[in-house]
Design a protein around this motif. Structure first.
Motif, short mmCIF file in Angstrom:
data_model
loop_
_atom_site.label_atom_id
_atom_site.label_comp_id
_atom_site.label_asym_id
_atom_site.label_seq_id
_atom_site.Cartn_x
_atom_site.Cartn_y
_atom_site.Cartn_z
N TYR A 158 0.96 -0.95 -0.12
CA TYR A 158 -0.04 0.01 -0.02
C TYR A 158 0.85 1.31 0.08
O TYR A 158 1.85 1.30 0.60
N ARG B 71 -2.03 3.53 2.73
CA ARG B 71 -1.13 2.92 3.97
C ARG B 71 -1.64 3.44 5.29
O ARG B 71 -1.59 2.98 6.26
N LYS C 245 2.16 -1.38 5.70
CA LYS C 245 2.92 -0.85 4.46
C LYS C 245 2.96 -2.18 3.40
O LYS C 245 2.56 -1.75 2.45
#
Length: 105
Positions: free
Chosen positions: A8, A13, A19
């Motif tokens: 992401y 995110r 992450k």
């Protein structure tokens, strides 16, 4: 068993608080991953996730004439390519979800 890694970027995110992560998605398409697997794992952010990734009408994901969910302008890459949302995920696929790029003059 089909395992894929999802990365992401940007606001997504922050929304999901991660992450990257792995999913087991036996027989799933990219649409299944985006509509079912990811929102299921992140149920507290599921509604905002759907509204960020897909075109929605009154909170429901809009579909085209073929019944395929309509994506907003995020870039979704699998192995560096931009497949159709109906792409059937394969073991080892790496999915990257990038925010739209804007600006410039």
């Amino acid at each position: 068993m089909v395992k894929v890694k999802v990365k992401y970027f940007g606001r997504l995110r922050e929304l999901l608080g991660v992450k990257e992560e792995e999913y087991e998605v036996e027989g799933a398409t990219l649409a299944d991953l985006l509509l079912k697997h990811i929102p299921s794992r992140h149920s507290d952010a599921a509604d905002e996730w759907r509204q960020s990734i897909f075109v929605t009408i009154r909170g429901e994901v809009a579909v085209n004439r073929e019944g395929i969910p309509a994506l907003k302008n995020y870039f979704i890459l699998v192995g560096g390519r931009s497949p159709e949302i109906t792409y059937r995920l394969k073991d080892g696929d790496e999915v990257a979800i990038l925010p739209p790029v804007g600006g410039g003059r």
